[in-house]
Design a protein around this motif. Sequence first.
Motif, PDB file in Angstrom:
ATOM      1  N   THR A  97       0.833  -1.203   0.000  1.00  0.00           N
ATOM      2  CA  THR A  97       0.000   0.000   0.000  1.00  0.00           C
ATOM      3  C   THR A  97       0.866   1.250   0.000  1.00  0.00           C
ATOM      4  OG1 THR A  97      -1.828  -1.095   1.163  1.00  0.00           O
ATOM      5  CG2 THR A  97      -1.741   1.307   1.288  1.00  0.00           C
ATOM      6  N   GLU A  98       1.901   1.249   0.831  1.00  0.00           N
ATOM      7  CA  GLU A  98       2.792   2.408   0.903  1.00  0.00           C
ATOM      8  C   GLU A  98       3.575   2.580  -0.396  1.00  0.00           C
ATOM      9  OE1 GLU A  98       4.382   5.777   1.868  1.00  0.00           O
ATOM     10  OE2 GLU A  98       2.836   4.785   3.065  1.00  0.00           O
ATOM     11  N   ASN A 136       2.544   1.703  -3.308  1.00  0.00           N
ATOM     12  CA  ASN A 136       1.561   2.230  -4.260  1.00  0.00           C
ATOM     13  C   ASN A 136       1.420   3.741  -4.101  1.00  0.00           C
ATOM     14  OD1 ASN A 136       1.049  -0.341  -5.205  1.00  0.00           O
ATOM     15  ND2 ASN A 136      -0.872  -0.598  -4.092  1.00  0.00           N
ATOM     16  N   HIS A 137       1.304   4.185  -2.866  1.00  0.00           N
ATOM     17  CA  HIS A 137       1.131   5.618  -2.606  1.00  0.00           C
ATOM     18  C   HIS A 137       2.350   6.412  -3.063  1.00  0.00           C
ATOM     19  CE1 HIS A 137      -2.090   4.857   0.743  1.00  0.00           C
ATOM     20  NE2 HIS A 137      -2.489   4.505  -0.454  1.00  0.00           N
ATOM     21  N   GLN A 138       3.527   5.857  -2.831  1.00  0.00           N
ATOM     22  CA  GLN A 138       4.746   6.538  -3.265  1.00  0.00           C
ATOM     23  C   GLN A 138       4.830   6.630  -4.785  1.00  0.00           C
ATOM     24  OE1 GLN A 138       8.097   4.588  -1.399  1.00  0.00           O
ATOM     25  NE2 GLN A 138       7.311   4.941   0.661  1.00  0.00           N
ATOM     26  N   GLY A 187       2.216   7.160  -6.600  1.00  0.00           N
ATOM     27  CA  GLY A 187       1.087   7.959  -7.055  1.00  0.00           C
ATOM     28  C   GLY A 187      -0.180   7.162  -7.268  1.00  0.00           C
ATOM     29  N   LYS A 246      -3.211   5.684  -5.473  1.00  0.00           N
ATOM     30  CA  LYS A 246      -3.941   5.730  -4.205  1.00  0.00           C
ATOM     31  C   LYS A 246      -4.775   4.463  -4.041  1.00  0.00           C
ATOM     32  CE  LYS A 246      -2.165   9.698  -3.364  1.00  0.00           C
ATOM     33  NZ  LYS A 246      -1.058   9.788  -2.377  1.00  0.00           N
ATOM     34  N   LYS A 291      -5.013   0.446  -2.168  1.00  0.00           N
ATOM     35  CA  LYS A 291      -4.554  -0.441  -1.114  1.00  0.00           C
ATOM     36  C   LYS A 291      -3.858  -1.650  -1.732  1.00  0.00           C
ATOM     37  CE  LYS A 291      -8.018   0.666   2.405  1.00  0.00           C
ATOM     38  NZ  LYS A 291      -9.096   0.126   3.277  1.00  0.00           N
ATOM     39  N   LYS A 328      -4.562   5.155 -14.354  1.00  0.00           N
ATOM     40  CA  LYS A 328      -4.766   5.189 -12.913  1.00  0.00           C
ATOM     41  C   LYS A 328      -6.127   5.786 -12.567  1.00  0.00           C
ATOM     42  CE  LYS A 328       0.199   5.676 -12.057  1.00  0.00           C
ATOM     43  NZ  LYS A 328       1.263   6.592 -11.597  1.00  0.00           N
ATOM     44  N   ARG A 335      -9.064   3.879 -10.525  1.00  0.00           N
ATOM     45  CA  ARG A 335      -9.675   4.393  -9.300  1.00  0.00           C
ATOM     46  C   ARG A 335     -11.190   4.470  -9.435  1.00  0.00           C
ATOM     47  NH1 ARG A 335      -4.913   7.713  -9.138  1.00  0.00           N
ATOM     48  NH2 ARG A 335      -5.945   9.336 -10.346  1.00  0.00           N
TER      49      ARG A 335
END
Length: 253
Positions: free
Chosen positions: A104-105, A107-109, A111, A113, A115, A242, A246
């Motif tokens: 998850t982290e 993925n966030h790094q 870009g 968003k 899980k 992306k 989403r």
Amino acid sequence: MYEEEDIVPGLLELIESEFDERTYNSEKLKNALKLLKNKQANYKTANEFAIEIGEILSDVLNVHVTSEVLPGGKMHFNIADRVMNVTLKKNHELIASFAKDVQTELNHQAGLKLKGQKAPLNQDRIDGLVDKLSNADSFEDVKWLLDEPIINFSQSIIDSTVKENVEFHAKAGLKPKINRVARFECCEWCQRLQGIYDYKNAPDDVYKRHRRCRCNVEYDPQKGKVQDVWSKQWIDPMAETKKILRQSLNSKK
């Protein structure tokens, strides 16, 4: 009629108590959790987390599951089934949850968003271990199954996490790359497998590991950003993909 005492409840209490105490006090696990909290964890961290959990469980099982404790010195099915399912399912939950949070982290790094996807429980592998333990006439002949196979099972949860997330991102239209990192002085088979692979071209064995294998299987979606030479603005070449991903996920909530 004489009924043999059920040793499993007491045995599980001893195993779980010592396992909980040792994992709580493990410096390696504390360090891994700190890295995750500080957004610095990666799949190397996750693999080390899994190995530590596996080694602790293996040690605890070897302390409490012995020929002297088992009726007739044999690991009967009703004992093996309950002990291994309870302990390995807990093992899976701890490792799979940590690996999911790492993904998850990452993925966030990158870009994204999103899980991370959680690795499914490999019940067939647990069942196979139970069968091998209970089919032997003497526990002494199979007690080695509580050593390296427990650690290997733990590492396989990380490998499954990579596979789940790579496939998830590929289906979303991204182009994930799998990185297999061989450990120093590893075997020839592992040396041949090491490298970075496009998802579609990855060999079938990329997620496999032999006994005592400590290679890492990793996936980092990366930020995937390039600089437009005219505007000098940083753009994401997969921004539209992306966005669609989403929207698709949000519509399922």
